[in-house]
Design a protein around this motif. Sequence first.
Motif, PDB file in Angstrom:
ATOM      1  N   LEU A 108       0.795  -1.224   0.000  1.00 36.06           N
ATOM      2  CA  LEU A 108       0.000   0.000   0.000  1.00 36.06           C
ATOM      3  C   LEU A 108       0.830   1.278   0.000  1.00 36.06           C
ATOM      4  N   LEU A 109       2.062   1.194   0.519  1.00 39.77           N
ATOM      5  CA  LEU A 109       2.860   2.422   0.687  1.00 39.77           C
ATOM      6  C   LEU A 109       3.294   3.001  -0.647  1.00 39.77           C
ATOM      7  N   GLY A 110       3.304   4.325  -0.689  1.00 43.71           N
ATOM      8  CA  GLY A 110       3.868   5.017  -1.844  1.00 43.71           C
ATOM      9  C   GLY A 110       3.014   4.971  -3.088  1.00 43.71           C
ATOM     10  N   ARG A 119      -6.299  -1.178   4.051  1.00 44.02           N
ATOM     11  CA  ARG A 119      -6.409  -0.551   2.732  1.00 44.02           C
ATOM     12  C   ARG A 119      -7.062   0.819   2.833  1.00 44.02           C
ATOM     13  N   PHE A 120      -6.529   1.791   2.099  1.00 43.78           N
ATOM     14  CA  PHE A 120      -7.087   3.140   2.128  1.00 43.78           C
ATOM     15  C   PHE A 120      -7.910   3.415   0.882  1.00 43.78           C
ATOM     16  N   ASP A 121      -7.860   2.525  -0.091  1.00 42.58           N
ATOM     17  CA  ASP A 121      -8.777   2.586  -1.225  1.00 42.58           C
ATOM     18  C   ASP A 121      -8.913   1.173  -1.782  1.00 42.58           C
ATOM     19  N   LEU A 122      -9.659   1.023  -2.857  1.00 44.54           N
ATOM     20  CA  LEU A 122      -9.834  -0.311  -3.434  1.00 44.54           C
ATOM     21  C   LEU A 122      -9.020  -0.465  -4.716  1.00 44.54           C
ATOM     22  N   THR A 123      -8.369   0.601  -5.129  1.00 45.22           N
ATOM     23  CA  THR A 123      -7.633   0.556  -6.388  1.00 45.22           C
ATOM     24  C   THR A 123      -6.274  -0.124  -6.219  1.00 45.22           C
ATOM     25  N   VAL A 124      -5.565   0.230  -5.164  1.00 43.90           N
ATOM     26  CA  VAL A 124      -4.266  -0.403  -4.943  1.00 43.90           C
ATOM     27  C   VAL A 124      -4.416  -1.905  -4.695  1.00 43.90           C
ATOM     28  N   PRO A 125      -5.367  -2.309  -3.855  1.00 47.39           N
ATOM     29  CA  PRO A 125      -5.593  -3.754  -3.745  1.00 47.39           C
ATOM     30  C   PRO A 125      -5.935  -4.390  -5.095  1.00 47.39           C
ATOM     31  N   ALA A 158      -4.777  -3.464  -7.951  1.00 45.65           N
ATOM     32  CA  ALA A 158      -3.513  -3.592  -8.674  1.00 45.65           C
ATOM     33  C   ALA A 158      -2.783  -4.865  -8.254  1.00 45.65           C
ATOM     34  N   ARG A 159      -2.682  -5.067  -6.968  1.00 48.77           N
ATOM     35  CA  ARG A 159      -2.043  -6.289  -6.471  1.00 48.77           C
ATOM     36  C   ARG A 159      -2.805  -7.525  -6.941  1.00 48.77           C
ATOM     37  N   PHE A 160      -4.105  -7.436  -6.837  1.00 42.38           N
ATOM     38  CA  PHE A 160      -4.998  -8.544  -7.184  1.00 42.38           C
ATOM     39  C   PHE A 160      -4.818  -8.958  -8.651  1.00 42.38           C
ATOM     40  N   THR A 161      -4.825  -7.969  -9.536  1.00 35.20           N
ATOM     41  CA  THR A 161      -4.694  -8.302 -10.959  1.00 35.20           C
ATOM     42  C   THR A 161      -3.302  -8.844 -11.263  1.00 35.20           C
ATOM     43  N   ALA A 162      -2.282  -8.232 -10.651  1.00 33.67           N
ATOM     44  CA  ALA A 162      -0.928  -8.721 -10.892  1.00 33.67           C
ATOM     45  C   ALA A 162      -0.812 -10.183 -10.457  1.00 33.67           C
ATOM     46  N   GLN A 163      -1.515 -10.512  -9.388  1.00 28.85           N
ATOM     47  CA  GLN A 163      -1.406 -11.844  -8.809  1.00 28.85           C
ATOM     48  C   GLN A 163      -2.257 -12.873  -9.557  1.00 28.85           C
TER      49      GLN A 163
END
Length: 441
Positions: free
Chosen positions: A55-57, A81-87, A89-94
């Motif tokens: 989540l950082l940065g 989580r502070f939003d649902l977009t960064v998760p 990003a991780r989710f799609t990459a994974q």
Amino acid sequence: MNSSLIKPQTLKGFRDYLPEAMRSREHLMEVARRVYRSYGFAPIDTPALEYSEILLGKGGDESDKQLFRFTDQGDRDVAMRFDLTVPLARFTAQHLSELGTPFKRYHIGTVWRAEKPQKGRYREFVQCDFDTIGTTANTSDIETLFVIHDLMEQLGFERFTLRVNHRALLNGVLEQAGLADKSAGVLRALDKLPKIGRQSVAEEMTASVGTTADQAETVLRLAELSGSPQELLDQAGQLVQGNETGQLGVSRLNELLAACRKAELPSERIQIDLSIARGLDYYTGTVYETFLNDLPGIGSVCSGGRYDNLAGLFTQQKLPGVGASLGLDRLLAAMEELGLFETVPSGVPVFIPLFDKNHVADYLAVARRLRAAGFGVEVFPDDRALGKQLKYADRKGFTLALIAGDQEFSSGQWQIKHLATSTQETVADADLVATLKRLLA
RNA sequence: GUGGCUGUAGCUCAGGAGUUAGAGCGCCGGUCUGUGGCACCGGAGGUCGCGGGUGCGAAGCCCGUCAGCCACCCCA
């Protein structure tokens, strides 16, 4: 008195929801789900807690500061989580290999930000995101706008304005003005135009961002173009004549406006607003903000945009996408302020007062029978005066009361009372289900 | 994170260093023991956000703290 009692209290920015508010929240979520699904978005969920490094940065220093972050019992550095977009990003990459593109997902979830609460701003709130990943097609940008529009409309709003802009258009102007390297600062200043006025924006650009007065003027001229969306866009097109980046933005917005006309979206709800730049740096294309005409001060209730590369920090694969986020709790705060809370009925239409305590078992039995027939039924638990029970039923919004005492039981009948009108009718027990079906249809 | 305003009954608020802290609405009960919304009568409910300090005396003044609101910042 007992001094060891714990004071019941909630944390700053965290709230309880009473039934009235919670019914409205659930209603909003149901509407959002329905709209998203109707466009082919699929539901996902992710954990509330992530490794901090995920989540950082991601949203700049600001969002890092707002992170609820701690060390867990296993000594892991974790954050909420502070939003649902960064998760995402991780989710799609994974999970990319299992998903395929374009991947359309919606995600309704709670997020947390340790910022100072204000009206419509909480430390815990629900976002309703939807994104289309893995395509650069303008079709998806247009569809995103449609989704936002339909969402607002289905939520029961009529007076709202969708403000749309395109970063490429802005960047084109900035390039022409020789401000390409200062775009972040310029755009952040520009974003404040409606709030602080042109004078202050110009000052911020020259003083803090370091533009010349002429450069600031050029940017402001673009932001202040007026007219119908189409006129506005045509003028903007002239401003960036010969600039490839700017022209790309113009042609994309032109397509979008044409599509809106064809789809017959009410034109007063769609505005090209060249001052909408969005603070977040990661938007690269179309940007959207949604304002309530009757409560502009609460800010945007649904914002989003197009980004080139969602998950660049997690995977080599380049994942462009477009999406937006509905701020459920902010919207709810707005609805509360506007007095738009629907007087949602209790959700249960039939009330059975405990009229005669010797017949409790009869009341419970008929309630169960009626539920099996598809009705919502509540039996009052306490042996109180009938008037009190009816008052309770009235306040809680029941439609009908089913009343029976010795007289009715001995003749196999029920009194059906219409709570709104105080009228009453007698029905044979055998006809009860059919009668309720007719009355509650 | 910075600055400002506020915190008295369930709600909206009044009061303001000196005996038992008030109003309206709401709630509960009664008039009305087989039927709610009205009216009248009665009642319950507050360590005046919490902690400390100054005072003979604090709900009031001072400090701290917690919470809410507003502006900045940022954002849903």
